[in-house]
Design a protein around this motif. Structure first.
Motif, PDB file in Angstrom:
ATOM      1  N   THR A   1     -15.409  -2.958  11.138  1.00 38.64           N
ATOM      2  CA  THR A   1     -14.315  -3.911  11.317  1.00 38.64           C
ATOM      3  C   THR A   1     -13.033  -3.203  11.747  1.00 38.64           C
ATOM      4  O   THR A   1     -12.341  -3.635  12.679  1.00 38.64           O
ATOM      5  N   ALA A   2     -12.708  -2.102  11.080  1.00 40.03           N
ATOM      6  CA  ALA A   2     -11.501  -1.353  11.435  1.00 40.03           C
ATOM      7  C   ALA A   2     -11.594  -0.778  12.841  1.00 40.03           C
ATOM      8  O   ALA A   2     -10.584  -0.695  13.553  1.00 40.03           O
ATOM      9  N   HIS A   3     -12.810  -0.405  13.239  1.00 39.40           N
ATOM     10  CA  HIS A   3     -12.993   0.164  14.572  1.00 39.40           C
ATOM     11  C   HIS A   3     -12.657  -0.850  15.663  1.00 39.40           C
ATOM     12  O   HIS A   3     -12.122  -0.490  16.726  1.00 39.40           O
ATOM     13  N   THR A   4     -12.950  -2.148  15.422  1.00 37.00           N
ATOM     14  CA  THR A   4     -12.628  -3.163  16.431  1.00 37.00           C
ATOM     15  C   THR A   4     -11.114  -3.244  16.659  1.00 37.00           C
ATOM     16  O   THR A   4     -10.666  -3.525  17.774  1.00 37.00           O
ATOM     17  N   VAL A   5     -10.351  -2.979  15.599  1.00 39.04           N
ATOM     18  CA  VAL A   5      -8.898  -2.976  15.741  1.00 39.04           C
ATOM     19  C   VAL A   5      -8.432  -1.702  16.424  1.00 39.04           C
ATOM     20  O   VAL A   5      -7.577  -1.721  17.314  1.00 39.04           O
TER      21      VAL A   5
END
Length: 426
Positions: A375-379
Motif C-alpha cells: 500500500t505504501a509503495h503505491t503512494v
C-alpha cells in the motif's frame, strides 16, 4: 403597462436588492435634510412601471446614486419641459459629491477618495461571479495537486484581484461584502495550500489576513472554513490547545448551528484533535456527534465547492481515520480508510494519496506487513508523493517499519522500493 427593465438591470449590475435600494435612497434623502419616503413598495412601483417619473427629491437621489440622469434609469418625464429636471439639480450635485466622499452610503467608493474616472465605474455581482468561477478552479487544483507553492501564489494573487476590483469602483453594501468574502475565500485557499505544503509560518500569515477579510465580509460560511483550517493548522503543528480553540470558533458560528453538514465537519475535526491528545472518550463522542449531524443534513442543498468531500462523507471518514490512527485503534482506522477511498471523487487525488498513506500506517499497526508495504509503495511511486504532507506520512511509515521489523524481508523489500524510486529522501 411595461416594467422598468433599465432600472432592474442597473440594480442587478450594482447588486442591489429592492430593500437595499430603498435604504440607499432614504439615507441620501436624510443626509440632504429630507424625510425618508421610499419603501419596498415604492421600488416595486418603479420596477413595475406604475411610477414612471418619481418625485423630484427621490429622482435626484436616484441620479446621484447611479451617477446618471433619471431618463437613463428607464424613467419617463410627464411632459417635455420635465426633461430639464433630469439635468441633475444643484442639491443632487452636492449629494453626489457627498456620496463620493462617504464610505457608508449606497454605492460608496471602496479604498479611499475616488478620481473622476474612478467615480464612473460601478462594481456589481457579475464581478463577484467572475471571481468565484476562478475560486472553483483553485479548489479543483488543490484537490488534484495538493499544497504546491504555485497554487498558494495563484490564490493569493486572486485575493489581491478581488480587492483591486473594490478599489477601482463603487459598490453596494451587498457587493462590497461579497467581494471581501471572495478575497477571504482565495486567501483561505492560499492558507490551506501552505498547510498542505507544511509551510506553517506562511499559513499563519494567510490566516491572519483571511480572518480579517472574512470579518469584513460578514459571511459566516467562509469564516467557518478559515477557522476550521486554523484548527487543522495548529493540529499539524502539534498545538492541540490552539487547535481546539480555533475549531471551537468554527463550530459556534451561526452556519454550524443552522446547517448540520457544517456541524458534522466541525465535530469530525474536533475528534481528530482529541485523537492527537489521546483523549479517546472525547474523540468517540465527537465522532458520534459528527455522524448524528451528517444524518440530519439535507445533502441535496447547494453548498460551497470546497464542501464536496464533506457532502459525499469522504472527508468525515478521512477525519475518523486520522482520529483512530492517532489513538492506536488500527482496525477502526483501516475500516474508515476504505470507506473514505470509496467515497472520494476521481479528481481528489491529493486526498486519495493522504488516505492511502494513512491506510498503510493502519495496516502496519496491525502487523500486516505485506499489505502495508504494498500500500505504501503505491503512494511512493505515485505522482503526488512530492506533496509535503504525503511525504511526511510515508517518512513516518518508513521509520515505523524499521522500528517494528528491522530484519524482516518486508523491510528489505521496502528499502528496495525506496532506492528504486529515486526519491533520495532517506
Amino acid at each position: 403597462m411595461q416594467g422598468n427593465e433599465m432600472l432592474r438591470r442597473r440594480m442587478a449590475e450594482a447588486g442591489l436588492t429592492q430593500t437595499e435600494l430603498a435604504d440607499a435612497i432614504n439615507a441620501d434623502l436624510q443626509k440632504a435634510g429630507y424625510d425618508a419616503t421610499v419603501s419596498d413598495r415604492t421600488v416595486r412601483h418603479w420596477l413595475a412601471g406604475k411610477t414612471r417619473w418619481p418625485h423630484g427629491r427621490q429622482r435626484a437621489a436616484l441620479e446621484a446614486l447611479f451617477d446618471c440622469p433619471a431618463t437613463e434609469l428607464g424613467f419617463v418625464p410627464r411632459r417635455p419641459s420635465a426633461e430639464k429636471v433630469s439635468a441633475i439639480p444643484e442639491d443632487a450635485v452636492l449629494r453626489r459629491r457627498f456620496l463620493s466622499a462617504s464610505t457608508g452610503a449606497g454605492l460608496a467608493v471602496a479604498g479611499g477618495t475616488a478620481s473622476p474616472a474612478t467615480a464612473q465605474n460601478r462594481v456589481g455581482m457579475s464581478d463577484v461571479q467572475r471571481l468565484y468561477s476562478k475560486f472553483a478552479a483553485i479548489v479543483a487544483s488543490d484537490h488534484r495537486y495538493g499544497g504546491k507553492v504555485t497554487i498558494e501564489t495563484q490564490a493569493a494573487a486572486l485575493a489581491g484581484e478581488a480587492l483591486s476590483v473594490l478599489a477601482r469602483g463603487r459598490a453596494s453594501h451587498r457587493v462590497r461584502s461579497a467581494l471581501y468574502g471572495c478575497a477571504a475565500s482565495f486567501t483561505s485557499s492560499a492558507m490551506w495550500a501552505a498547510i498542505d505544503g507544511r509551510r506553517f509560518d506562511t499559513a499563519q500569515r494567510h490566516f491572519d489576513r483571511a480572518a480579517s477579510l472574512a470579518a469584513m465580509s460578514g459571511d459566516t460560511t467562509i469564516q467557518f472554513r478559515i477557522w476550521s483550517h486554523a484548527g487543522s493548522l495548529y493540529r499539524h503543528m502539534a498545538r492541540p490547545a490552539d487547535a481546539l480553540a480555533a475549531n471551537d470558533v468554527a463550530r459556534h458560528l451561526p452556519i454550524a448551528r443552522r446547517d448540520p453538514l457544517f456541524a458534522s465537519l466541525g465535530h469530525a475535526r474536533h475528534a481528530a484533535i482529541h485523537g492527537l491528545t489521546g483523549d479517546a472518550r472525547a474523540a468517540r463522542q465527537a465522532l458520534g456527534h459528527a455522524d448524528h449531524s451528517y444524518e440530519r443534513a439535507a445533502l441535496e442543498e447547494r453548498r460551497p465547492v470546497w464542501m464536496a468531500a464533506v457532502r459525499s462523507r469522504a472527508e468525515i471518514e478521512e477525519l475518523a481515520l486520522s482520529t483512530h490512527l492517532a489513538l492506536g485503534r488500527y482496525e477502526d482506522a483501516e475500516a474508515h480508510a476504505y470507506k473514505s477511498l470509496a467515497l472520494l471523487g476521481p479528481n481528489m487525488q491529493r486526498d486519495r494519496a493522504v488516505v492511502t498513506a494513512r491506510l498503510a500506517l493502519a495496516l502496519l499497526g496491525q502487523r500486516e506487513l505485506d499489505a502495508a508495504v504494498e500500500t505504501a509503495h503505491t503512494v511512493l511511486a505515485g505522482s503526488l508523493f512530492q506533496v509535503p504532507r504525503v511525504e511526511c506520512l510515508i517518512r513516518k511509515f518508513h521509520e515505523a517499519l524499521h522500528v517494528l521489523e528491522p530484519t524482516r524481508s518486508q523491510t528489505a523489500l521496502w528499502d528496495d522500493h525506496v532506492r528504486n524510486s529515486g526519491r533520495g529522501i532517506w
